[in-house]
Each structure stands twice: as structure tokens, then as C-alpha cells.
Design an enzyme around this catalytic site. Sequence first.
Site, mmCIF file in Angstrom:
data_model
loop_
_atom_site.group_PDB
_atom_site.id
_atom_site.type_symbol
_atom_site.label_atom_id
_atom_site.label_comp_id
_atom_site.label_asym_id
_atom_site.label_seq_id
_atom_site.Cartn_x
_atom_site.Cartn_y
_atom_site.Cartn_z
ATOM 1 N N HIS A 95 0.739 -1.030 -0.001
ATOM 2 C CA HIS A 95 -0.116 -0.015 -0.025
ATOM 3 C C HIS A 95 0.923 1.237 -0.038
ATOM 4 C CE1 HIS A 95 0.906 -0.672 4.055
ATOM 5 N NE2 HIS A 95 0.728 0.942 4.418
ATOM 6 N N ASP A 97 0.374 5.112 1.880
ATOM 7 C CA ASP A 97 -0.373 5.408 2.839
ATOM 8 C C ASP A 97 -1.419 6.255 2.697
ATOM 9 O OD1 ASP A 97 0.910 3.983 4.845
ATOM 10 O OD2 ASP A 97 2.508 5.423 5.380
ATOM 11 N N HIS A 254 4.713 0.182 0.333
ATOM 12 C CA HIS A 254 5.466 -0.481 1.139
ATOM 13 C C HIS A 254 4.573 -1.562 1.839
ATOM 14 C CE1 HIS A 254 3.481 2.863 3.514
ATOM 15 N NE2 HIS A 254 3.593 1.890 4.694
ATOM 16 N N ARG A 269 5.466 6.146 13.897
ATOM 17 C CA ARG A 269 5.363 6.824 12.647
ATOM 18 C C ARG A 269 4.887 8.341 12.486
ATOM 19 N NH1 ARG A 269 0.911 4.677 8.346
ATOM 20 N NH2 ARG A 269 -0.370 6.422 9.255
#
Length: 306
Positions: A95, A97, A254, A269
Site C-alpha cells: 500500500h 499510506d 510498502h 510513525r
Amino acid sequence: MSSLRVVKLGAHIGARIDGIDVNGGLDRPTVSAINDALLEHKVIFFRGQHHLDDDGQLAFARLLGTPTKAHPTVTSRGERVLPIDSRYDKANSWHTDVTFVDRIPKASLLRAVTLPDYGGTTTWASTEAAYDLLPEPLRALVENLWAVHTNQYDYAADYDGRHEELADGHRQYREEFESEYYETEHPVVRVHPETGKRVLLLGHFIKQFVGLGAAESAALFQLLQNRVIKLENTIRWSWEPGDLAVWDNRATQHYAVADYDDQYRRLSRITLAGDVPVDVHGRRSRIVAGDASRYSEVVQPVALAG
């Protein structure tokens, strides 16, 4: 400028940056060099950043851009820093983000906090290389193709629920993830706002392609997605304590590899705000449902040079 050194790790993607302690006080030439490396290599890695905590990570992130809220819908775990916590979610699917909103983030910064004894690597793929390697007939198709992205998707579909506590945590996470519905139509080929290069915009948030049915969409998605994740377009990172990864979310996908059994894995994150994608004809992505203005500003790229 510091004694920054960029070590290339792959032909199409990946570099390690040595000779620098990441912090919020870096000078502008150093920040510009880091951003240049990010644009060229798509994902960059810093080893040995043991001094960093969430505040230090956030201070560094602000040098590279404008931090978003932690997540558009998952708001219970932090304001700016999203814990990537294996008790609740495992992003073991390719995907980019947050593509279900119109303002796709510029970049993300991911810092190792607690790592398993084995496994738990992350792999990134260059969507720029994937586009560049398309044969001309496929380029003609995808440059006029749009896709519907939503936050109701098959996330962690292979999770087997062997432990009820984990299953409950995953279920609660999923409910929060889908608590507000978002749907956006994006071009399958967008023009990168900083490099001007063409990149593929795909990933697991796609529901279907505009104008195509479910079966046709699934077949075409698999054809194109396989182009993105060819091994030659990827780099796989084995995390160590003190690691920080930064990736260009506009030019990559990723996948967090869930191969660490029931061990605990946690990373922090921080996401940087981006712009609304534009296709090769100058058309901007279209909102169908949801208002992402509380999550992120729309930020046009600015030069970081000193």
C-alpha cells in the site's frame, strides 16, 4: 553542512545516510541534502539514532515538512505520532499510506521502538520505476485510468486470529479505522509534484477502477500491481534498534512482513502533509466522500535549499 554521506543500496530504490545524528536543529543545507536524497532514492535509512524519542522524531519531521494528525480516523492513540503496534494491526499488504483521502501525504518517518528477535522486516517498492518500465500500450492505458480508493478494504486479510486477545485488538482497530468513511478518485498515473516524474498510484486501498466492473478491476489491478512489486523495484530493510526510515509516499508502496510469530513489534510513525495528485492532463483527484481537512493541510512543495 554536516559530514553527511549517501550510500546507494539499489538501482531503483533505497539509500542509507551516514555521518549524521538526526535532530530538530539541523541546518538548512543538511535538510536540503536529505530531501534531495529522499527524492532520488525514494526511501532513506538512518542507523544508530538511539537518542531519538517521539519529540525528537517530530522535531526532525518538521524540518522536512508539515506533520499531519497521526491518522484521519484512528485518533485514540496519539495526536501526531501513530504507534505501529503489532497487537492491533499488521500492515502486511502492499500500500501507499492514506490514499483514500484527496491530500496524499508527502512522506512518512518510521522509527524502531521495540523489535522482534527475528523477522519484522519492511519492504518498499518504487512506483516511479514501475511506470518507467511499462510497455507503451500499458502506459497509454494507465495514463487515462482512474481508481476509486476507500478506507474500507481488505487490510490484514490473512490474519488468522490464533489468540483471542489479538483478535479483539485487531477488531477494535478495524472498527476505528472505518469509523468515518472516505472515498476518493485518483489518477492511476500522477505527476510527482517535486520531481515532475510520472508514478503509478495503486495499492490496497483501491476498490475498483472508474468505468470498470469488479472482475475487470481485479484483473487489471493485479496486472499493474505485479509491475510495481517486481523484486528489481524493491528494497527490504532489516530493522535494528536506533533505525529511522523516511520514505517518499508519493513514489512508493510498502509492505510490513508479518513473519515474527507472536513476538511484539512497535514502531513510531510521523506523517508529512502532501498535495492533491494531478494526472498527466492536469486533472486533480476528486473527493467522493469524507472531509480530510481535520487530518491534514494541503501543502504544495517548497524548495528546502539554504
